[in-house]
Each structure stands twice: as C-alpha cells, then as structure tokens.
Design a protein around this motif. Structure first.
Motif, PDB file in Angstrom:
ATOM      1  N   LEU A  88      13.816   1.825   3.627  1.00  0.00           N
ATOM      2  CA  LEU A  88      12.790   1.128   2.636  1.00  0.00           C
ATOM      3  C   LEU A  88      11.905   2.038   1.967  1.00  0.00           C
ATOM      4  O   LEU A  88      11.804   1.666   0.896  1.00  0.00           O
ATOM      5  CB  LEU A  88      11.927   0.305   3.552  1.00  0.00           C
ATOM      6  N   ASP A  89      11.636   3.054   2.397  1.00  0.00           N
ATOM      7  CA  ASP A  89      10.670   3.840   1.627  1.00  0.00           C
ATOM      8  C   ASP A  89      11.307   4.442   0.401  1.00  0.00           C
ATOM      9  O   ASP A  89      11.030   4.548  -0.627  1.00  0.00           O
ATOM     10  CB  ASP A  89      10.207   5.032   2.377  1.00  0.00           C
ATOM     11  N   LEU A  90      12.562   4.986   0.543  1.00  0.00           N
ATOM     12  CA  LEU A  90      13.336   5.513  -0.314  1.00  0.00           C
ATOM     13  C   LEU A  90      13.983   4.674  -1.420  1.00  0.00           C
ATOM     14  O   LEU A  90      14.026   4.930  -2.675  1.00  0.00           O
ATOM     15  CB  LEU A  90      14.515   6.307   0.091  1.00  0.00           C
ATOM     16  N   SER A  91      14.184   3.432  -0.837  1.00  0.00           N
ATOM     17  CA  SER A  91      14.475   2.195  -1.737  1.00  0.00           C
ATOM     18  C   SER A  91      13.371   1.897  -2.807  1.00  0.00           C
ATOM     19  O   SER A  91      13.538   1.157  -3.799  1.00  0.00           O
ATOM     20  CB  SER A  91      15.009   1.038  -1.014  1.00  0.00           C
ATOM     21  N   GLY A  92      12.227   2.242  -2.177  1.00  0.00           N
ATOM     22  CA  GLY A  92      11.162   1.761  -3.322  1.00  0.00           C
ATOM     23  C   GLY A  92      10.621   2.907  -4.332  1.00  0.00           C
ATOM     24  O   GLY A  92       9.740   2.511  -5.170  1.00  0.00           O
ATOM     25  N   VAL A  93      11.203   4.115  -4.133  1.00  0.00           N
ATOM     26  CA  VAL A  93      10.883   4.964  -5.198  1.00  0.00           C
ATOM     27  C   VAL A  93      11.781   4.940  -6.362  1.00  0.00           C
ATOM     28  O   VAL A  93      12.911   4.177  -5.916  1.00  0.00           O
ATOM     29  CB  VAL A  93      11.047   6.352  -4.527  1.00  0.00           C
ATOM     30  N   SER A  94      11.532   5.313  -7.457  1.00  0.00           N
ATOM     31  CA  SER A  94      12.495   5.224  -8.464  1.00  0.00           C
ATOM     32  C   SER A  94      13.136   6.809  -8.712  1.00  0.00           C
ATOM     33  O   SER A  94      12.339   7.731  -8.848  1.00  0.00           O
ATOM     34  CB  SER A  94      11.934   4.949  -9.895  1.00  0.00           C
TER      35      SER A  94
ATOM     36  N   ILE B 188     -11.095  -5.012   8.868  1.00  0.00           N
ATOM     37  CA  ILE B 188      -9.814  -4.215   8.854  1.00  0.00           C
ATOM     38  C   ILE B 188      -9.507  -3.501   7.678  1.00  0.00           C
ATOM     39  O   ILE B 188      -9.721  -4.258   6.565  1.00  0.00           O
ATOM     40  CB  ILE B 188      -8.746  -5.314   9.270  1.00  0.00           C
ATOM     41  N   ASP B 189      -9.146  -2.307   7.513  1.00  0.00           N
ATOM     42  CA  ASP B 189      -8.697  -1.668   6.386  1.00  0.00           C
ATOM     43  C   ASP B 189      -7.553  -2.377   5.823  1.00  0.00           C
ATOM     44  O   ASP B 189      -6.411  -2.288   6.388  1.00  0.00           O
ATOM     45  CB  ASP B 189      -8.672  -0.557   6.522  1.00  0.00           C
ATOM     46  N   MET B 190      -7.636  -2.900   4.484  1.00  0.00           N
ATOM     47  CA  MET B 190      -6.662  -3.642   3.872  1.00  0.00           C
ATOM     48  C   MET B 190      -5.799  -2.722   2.684  1.00  0.00           C
ATOM     49  O   MET B 190      -5.243  -3.251   2.087  1.00  0.00           O
ATOM     50  CB  MET B 190      -6.996  -5.065   3.426  1.00  0.00           C
ATOM     51  N   VAL B 191      -5.874  -1.642   2.751  1.00  0.00           N
ATOM     52  CA  VAL B 191      -5.307  -0.573   1.609  1.00  0.00           C
ATOM     53  C   VAL B 191      -3.928  -0.557   1.834  1.00  0.00           C
ATOM     54  O   VAL B 191      -3.356  -0.706   3.002  1.00  0.00           O
ATOM     55  CB  VAL B 191      -5.759   0.617   1.743  1.00  0.00           C
ATOM     56  N   GLU B 192      -3.227  -1.003   0.769  1.00  0.00           N
ATOM     57  CA  GLU B 192      -1.752  -1.275   0.748  1.00  0.00           C
ATOM     58  C   GLU B 192      -1.103   0.149   0.742  1.00  0.00           C
ATOM     59  O   GLU B 192      -1.439   1.064  -0.108  1.00  0.00           O
ATOM     60  CB  GLU B 192      -1.489  -2.091  -0.578  1.00  0.00           C
ATOM     61  N   GLY B 193       0.329   0.164   1.492  1.00  0.00           N
ATOM     62  CA  GLY B 193       1.006   1.564   1.352  1.00  0.00           C
ATOM     63  C   GLY B 193       2.136   1.401   0.272  1.00  0.00           C
ATOM     64  O   GLY B 193       2.228   0.344  -0.546  1.00  0.00           O
ATOM     65  N   LEU B 194       2.833   2.451   0.149  1.00  0.00           N
ATOM     66  CA  LEU B 194       3.882   2.370  -0.713  1.00  0.00           C
ATOM     67  C   LEU B 194       5.346   2.308  -0.069  1.00  0.00           C
ATOM     68  O   LEU B 194       5.548   2.344   0.994  1.00  0.00           O
ATOM     69  CB  LEU B 194       3.928   3.824  -1.439  1.00  0.00           C
ATOM     70  N   GLY B 195       6.199   1.895  -1.118  1.00  0.00           N
ATOM     71  CA  GLY B 195       7.504   1.483  -0.634  1.00  0.00           C
ATOM     72  C   GLY B 195       8.113   0.267  -1.276  1.00  0.00           C
ATOM     73  O   GLY B 195       7.508  -0.570  -1.910  1.00  0.00           O
ATOM     74  N   LEU B 196       9.426  -0.158  -0.903  1.00  0.00           N
ATOM     75  CA  LEU B 196      10.060  -1.124  -1.399  1.00  0.00           C
ATOM     76  C   LEU B 196       9.170  -2.654  -0.981  1.00  0.00           C
ATOM     77  O   LEU B 196       9.033  -3.323  -1.732  1.00  0.00           O
ATOM     78  CB  LEU B 196      11.294  -1.544  -0.910  1.00  0.00           C
ATOM     79  N   THR B 197       8.777  -2.597   0.272  1.00  0.00           N
ATOM     80  CA  THR B 197       8.063  -3.522   0.801  1.00  0.00           C
ATOM     81  C   THR B 197       6.538  -2.793   0.766  1.00  0.00           C
ATOM     82  O   THR B 197       6.459  -1.886   0.583  1.00  0.00           O
ATOM     83  CB  THR B 197       8.174  -4.013   2.385  1.00  0.00           C
TER      84      THR B 197
ATOM     85  N   ALA C 255      -1.441 -15.525   3.014  1.00  0.00           N
ATOM     86  CA  ALA C 255      -1.052 -14.351   3.304  1.00  0.00           C
ATOM     87  C   ALA C 255       0.106 -13.633   2.557  1.00  0.00           C
ATOM     88  O   ALA C 255      -0.050 -12.708   1.937  1.00  0.00           O
ATOM     89  CB  ALA C 255      -0.659 -13.817   4.805  1.00  0.00           C
ATOM     90  N   LEU C 256       1.134 -14.683   2.232  1.00  0.00           N
ATOM     91  CA  LEU C 256       2.219 -14.060   1.407  1.00  0.00           C
ATOM     92  C   LEU C 256       1.842 -14.018  -0.103  1.00  0.00           C
ATOM     93  O   LEU C 256       2.219 -13.324  -0.939  1.00  0.00           O
ATOM     94  CB  LEU C 256       3.307 -15.143   1.308  1.00  0.00           C
ATOM     95  N   ARG C 257       0.630 -14.814  -0.486  1.00  0.00           N
ATOM     96  CA  ARG C 257       0.242 -14.926  -1.672  1.00  0.00           C
ATOM     97  C   ARG C 257      -0.479 -13.567  -2.027  1.00  0.00           C
ATOM     98  O   ARG C 257      -0.439 -13.007  -2.994  1.00  0.00           O
ATOM     99  CB  ARG C 257      -0.790 -16.195  -2.111  1.00  0.00           C
ATOM    100  N   LEU C 258      -1.378 -12.939  -0.979  1.00  0.00           N
ATOM    101  CA  LEU C 258      -2.258 -11.983  -1.435  1.00  0.00           C
ATOM    102  C   LEU C 258      -1.261 -10.738  -1.405  1.00  0.00           C
ATOM    103  O   LEU C 258      -1.375  -9.411  -1.653  1.00  0.00           O
ATOM    104  CB  LEU C 258      -3.376 -12.196  -0.366  1.00  0.00           C
ATOM    105  N   TYR C 259      -0.392 -10.638  -0.112  1.00  0.00           N
ATOM    106  CA  TYR C 259       0.299  -9.760   0.171  1.00  0.00           C
ATOM    107  C   TYR C 259       1.700  -9.947   0.173  1.00  0.00           C
ATOM    108  O   TYR C 259       2.329  -9.996   1.422  1.00  0.00           O
ATOM    109  CB  TYR C 259       0.043  -9.023   1.452  1.00  0.00           C
ATOM    110  N   PRO C 260       2.302 -10.082  -0.865  1.00  0.00           N
ATOM    111  CA  PRO C 260       3.824 -10.486  -0.818  1.00  0.00           C
ATOM    112  C   PRO C 260       4.690  -9.251  -0.408  1.00  0.00           C
ATOM    113  O   PRO C 260       4.402  -8.226  -0.494  1.00  0.00           O
ATOM    114  CB  PRO C 260       4.397 -10.634  -2.401  1.00  0.00           C
ATOM    115  N   PRO C 261       5.704  -9.419   0.578  1.00  0.00           N
ATOM    116  CA  PRO C 261       6.331  -8.719   1.162  1.00  0.00           C
ATOM    117  C   PRO C 261       7.076  -7.578   0.129  1.00  0.00           C
ATOM    118  O   PRO C 261       7.276  -6.430   0.628  1.00  0.00           O
ATOM    119  CB  PRO C 261       7.444  -9.348   2.018  1.00  0.00           C
ATOM    120  N   VAL C 262       7.405  -8.071  -0.995  1.00  0.00           N
ATOM    121  CA  VAL C 262       8.049  -7.479  -2.217  1.00  0.00           C
ATOM    122  C   VAL C 262       7.066  -7.660  -3.232  1.00  0.00           C
ATOM    123  O   VAL C 262       7.546  -8.482  -4.021  1.00  0.00           O
ATOM    124  CB  VAL C 262       9.606  -7.620  -2.288  1.00  0.00           C
ATOM    125  N   PRO C 263       6.304  -6.811  -3.643  1.00  0.00           N
ATOM    126  CA  PRO C 263       5.298  -7.081  -4.694  1.00  0.00           C
ATOM    127  C   PRO C 263       5.972  -7.324  -6.073  1.00  0.00           C
ATOM    128  O   PRO C 263       5.599  -8.251  -6.792  1.00  0.00           O
ATOM    129  CB  PRO C 263       4.148  -5.908  -4.617  1.00  0.00           C
TER     130      PRO C 263
END
Length: 509
Positions: free
Chosen positions: A216-222, A478-487, A370-378
C-alpha cells in the motif's frame, strides 16, 4: 505522487534534453482545454506535487479552479474537485473514463493488470467483477457470511475482555482493527484466520501483514517513470526493484493458500455442514471453476481475486474503523449518543449483530461522517480517457488521466456546513444526493464491496461501543495527523483506555 528536489530536477531536465526526441509525442490541437497553472518546460507540473498530495491538489484547485489540466511529463491529468463535474464523468462519460492508466504499481502488484481494480475495461474486467460479485459480494453471498463477521467481532470483544481481566487497561486499536478485517476476509476466502490465539504460525501472519503495508505504501507513491517513460529503463527511484521483491513474497503466500485448497479438494476431505453438504470457500469454488475453464481461471487470476479481497477489502475497513473510533474518543458526547441508540434498539442482554444494523441510524451517520472527513483513498483511483470527450464544456484529450480529489470535495465549505467539524447529525435523512460523498468512488469502476465494508465497520464499531466504556489516554485529544500512502493511515496508531460495561460483564458472550 512525489516531491522533486532541485538536484533531482536538474538531472531530469538534463536527461530530458538529451532524450527529448524519443518520448515527446505530437501534441494535438484542442480548442477549449481546462485551465492550467503555470508550468515548467518538459516536466510540466510535476514539481508542484508535494506531499501530502491531496492537500497540495486542493490548494491548486482553490487557486486555479475546480477543473484543471495538469501536464506531468508525458501525461495529462484532469484534476476534478467539483461534484457536478464528477457526476458528468461517472454518467455521461462513464464508458470513456472506464479504463485505468497503466502504472508501474499495477504491473507488479496485480499480476500485470489482471485484477478487477486495474484491468482494462473489457471482457476481462467484466468477468472478474461478475465472479467476485457472485462469489462474495452479492446479497445472496453476504447473508450466509454474516456468521463469519459476527464470530470475528465477538472474538475481538472476548480478547479485550480477557486482557482486561488480566490487568490491561489500555489497548492499541490499530492492530486490532487490522487483524479483525484481515481475519474476516481470510475466513471468507480461505476458511482460516491468521491472527488470534489459534493460529500456529504467528510469524508468517505478521510478515504477510508487513507485505500488505509495504504494498500500500509503494502503491501510494508516484514513480517518475509513470510520467517520464524513458526513466523506466533505469528504475530511477528504485521502486520497481522494491515492488518486485514485495510481490514475490505476496505471491508465495497466495500460492501456498491455493495449493493447500487444491490438495484438500483432490483428496475430497472437506468439512461438512449439518445437512451433509461440504463447506466450500471462495478458493475452493474458484479451483472448481478452474477445472471447467482452465484457460480463464489460471492460478494468477485466482490469486489476483484473493489479493484484491485481502488488501482492498481489509485495509480500507480497518483504516475507517480507526479514524471513526478516534473521532468518537475526541467527541464523547457523540459516543454517548451512539451507545444510547444501541441500548435502545438492541437491548442490554444480548450482543449486537448484523440484523440490528438497519435500526442504528446514528451509527451509520457516524460512519458516513468518518468517511467524509477521512476517506480511505483520498484521491480516488485514477481513470483514463479512452477517447476525446468534454467535461463541463472543456475538451479532454484521449489518454488523459482523471484524478478526483474526494478529500477536497468532502471538505468543501461550499458543499458542507462547517466542513472540518465532526457532525454526524448532518447525515440525518441523507439520501446520497449529488456526488458530494465519494469514499468508494462511482460509476462502473466504483468499489463493488461497499455493502461488505459497511457491515464489517458497523458491526465492529457497534460492538465496541456497546461492550466497553472508552476514554482517551491521558485525557489529551487524539492526534489526527494523516500519514502517507495509497490509503490515508493515522500517523500515530490509535490507543485508548477501556473497561467493560457492567451489563455486558453480567451477560458474557
């Protein structure tokens, strides 16, 4: 997507000047192209695509317009953040945009574009979608598999009860949700769970989970080579080598599952239901189809179907559960309201099950919010125009990649009141109007597993809300910082303080 540093940019420009005649395509003339930000020669807008890309693209759309044409090396990208334009893409132009671009990740992680997610629009895609729907995702298949989902959720609740009895008061929920989602899918697909006290090879399971995360991490990079094709020759960023290594491990795990079931079918040693009929998993059924039509149902096709369920089916659900639970912990009033709804509709002496879910409207509102604010695939998985078309009056050349920024649309202040706030009540009476909420995509390439995901997420969240009191660790938000990746994972895995509710303790599972 990617961020290009100045020294990398200098090397690329130098190479582009040398190799320009080999990859610059003839540009056709279009009268009314979408607006486009200022760009650099040859590389176009690649230098603008900084992480996190969904936020960067939102800024570009706010500055230059909701429909933009980005030129990224040899590719054109149509960036859309307008619900009306999305609707046009998924209705009037649905067939035109039914293809997927051929990207490096698709080549290595999907058996050379042989899964339903990235297969070219045509007979292969139609057959794969039909098989997956008939075998797992149709209402006729979802109903019998409800006991699997319920058993795995009850197992999670039991684990937490036992841990609490042993003195634990804090739990890390990210891994719990990941294990739950993965176990649900492996039970449906292969008839075995991979996380829990009853699994012998815990190390194998952990290694495979790491492979999924790496995929998933590699799929999210270009990969720059996706936009500057000549760089594919030298694997400029080293992504292709990493992808090959991960896919070797992935394939080994999937092939082992296939061979296990093939051997069981050969000796006819299948567990039977009470009526004497054999219990058959998805893999069993696919292998029987292989006997009848070996040319289509190759091992690669079977493994590709398994891969989609195990990755797409488990990761998106677990990510949504984590974000939703984090939001509830930051909004205890919403958590209290959700528990009151469950107590009123399910009762105090029995465990919530899937038959209760249609009555839990507020729980569904929480999941939608939750899906609106944090969609699994932004950024929705990209589409590609197979022909010239028009979107909102603009010319879109064939071969253009369509990127829809669901994250930006779902936080647009023109579409949502107080868009960054967690307000589940906004979905009271919601009927899905327009294309304002897009966590699962749309059109004919939209996610076919929506019903499955909603059942898993609703059942798990509902059971945890019903069974335990929850508090934040240390009382801090709760810390709501978003990570990187496809999801879009949370950077910090979710932890919480919990204790069983008295009523549940008195009525054990």
């Amino acid at each position: 997507m990617l961020q290009i540093h100045w020294y990398v940019l200098a090397i690329i420009v130098f190479l582009l000047v040398i190799f320009k005649p080999f990859f610059i395509q003839k540009q056709e003339i279009y009268k009314s192209l979408p607006p486009s930000p200022p760009s650099l020669p040859i590389i176009g807008h690649l230098h603008l695509l900084k992480q996190p890309v969904h936020r960067t693209l939102q800024s570009l759309s706010q500055k230059y317009g909701e429909i933009l044409l980005l030129r990224c090396g040899a590719r054109n990208i149509l960036l859309v953040t307008s619900p009306a334009a999305v609707e046009e893409c998924f209705t009037k132009n649905d067939i035109v945009f039914a293809n997927r671009p051929r990207l490096l990740a698709g080549k290595h992680f999907t058996y050379n574009y042989k899964t339903v997610i990235v297969a070219p629009y045509g007979d292969l895609w139609r057959n794969l979608r039909r098989v997956m729907t008939l075998e797992v995702l149709s209402p006729a298949r979802l109903a019998p598999s409800s006991n699997i989902r319920q058993d795995q959720v009850r197992s999670l609740v039991s684990q937490l009860m036992q841990s609490y009895a042993s003195g634990a008061r804090k739990v890390e929920l990210k891994s719990k949700f990941t294990d739950l989602s993965f176990n649900v899918m492996t039970m449906i697909i292969a008839g075995k769970r991979y996380f829990g006290d009853d699994f012998e090879d815990v190390e194998e399971a952990k290694q495979f989970r790491d492979v999924i995360r790496g995929t998933l991490d590699l799929s999210g990079v270009s990969n720059i080579g996706d936009f500057l094709p000549f760089l594919e020759w030298i694997d400029f960023q080293g992504y292709e080598k990493k992808m090959r290594g991960l896919m070797i491990k992935m394939d080994k795990f999937l092939q082992k599952l296939v061979e296990e079931h093939r051997q069981v079918l050969l000796i006819g040693n299948k567990e039977s239901d009470s009526d004497g009929s054999a219990k058959k998993t998805v893999v069993d059924n696919l292998l029987m189809m292989q006997e009848k039509d070996p040319e289509f149902y190759t091992d690669e096709i079977i493994k590709g179907i398994m891969l989609v369920f195990l990755i797409a089916g488990s990761e998106t659900s677990s990510s949504t559960m984590e974000w939703a639970m984090a939001l509830l912990l930051n909004h205890p009033d919403v958590l209290k309201k959700a528990r009151a709804e469950i107590d009123a509709n399910v009762g105090l002496g029995c465990m919530l099950d899937e038959q209760n879910l249609p009555k839990l409207n507020y729980l569904h509102n929480i999941i939608n919010e939750a899906l609106r604010l944090y969609p699994p695939v932004p950024l929705l998985l990209p589409h590609e125009a197979s022909n010239d078309c028009k979107v909102h009056g603009y010319d879109v050349p064939h071969g253009t990649m369509l990127m829809i920024n669901a994250w930006a649309i779902q936080r647009d202040p023109e579409l949502w009141v107080e868009p960054t706030r967690f307000i589940p009540e906004r979905f009271e009476g919601w009927n899905g109007e327009g294309y304002k909420l897009l966590p699962f995509g749309g059109g004919r390439r939209g996610c076919p597993g929506v019903a499955m995901a909603n059942r898993v997420i609703g059942l798990a969240l509902g059971a945890l809300i019903q069974s335990f009191e929850w508090e934040r660790v240390g009382g801090e938000e709760i810390d709501m910082v978003e990570g990187l990746g496809l999801t879009m994972p949370k950077v910090k895995p979710l932890e919480a303080i919990y204790r069983p509710r008295i009523v549940i303790t008195e009525h054990p599972l």
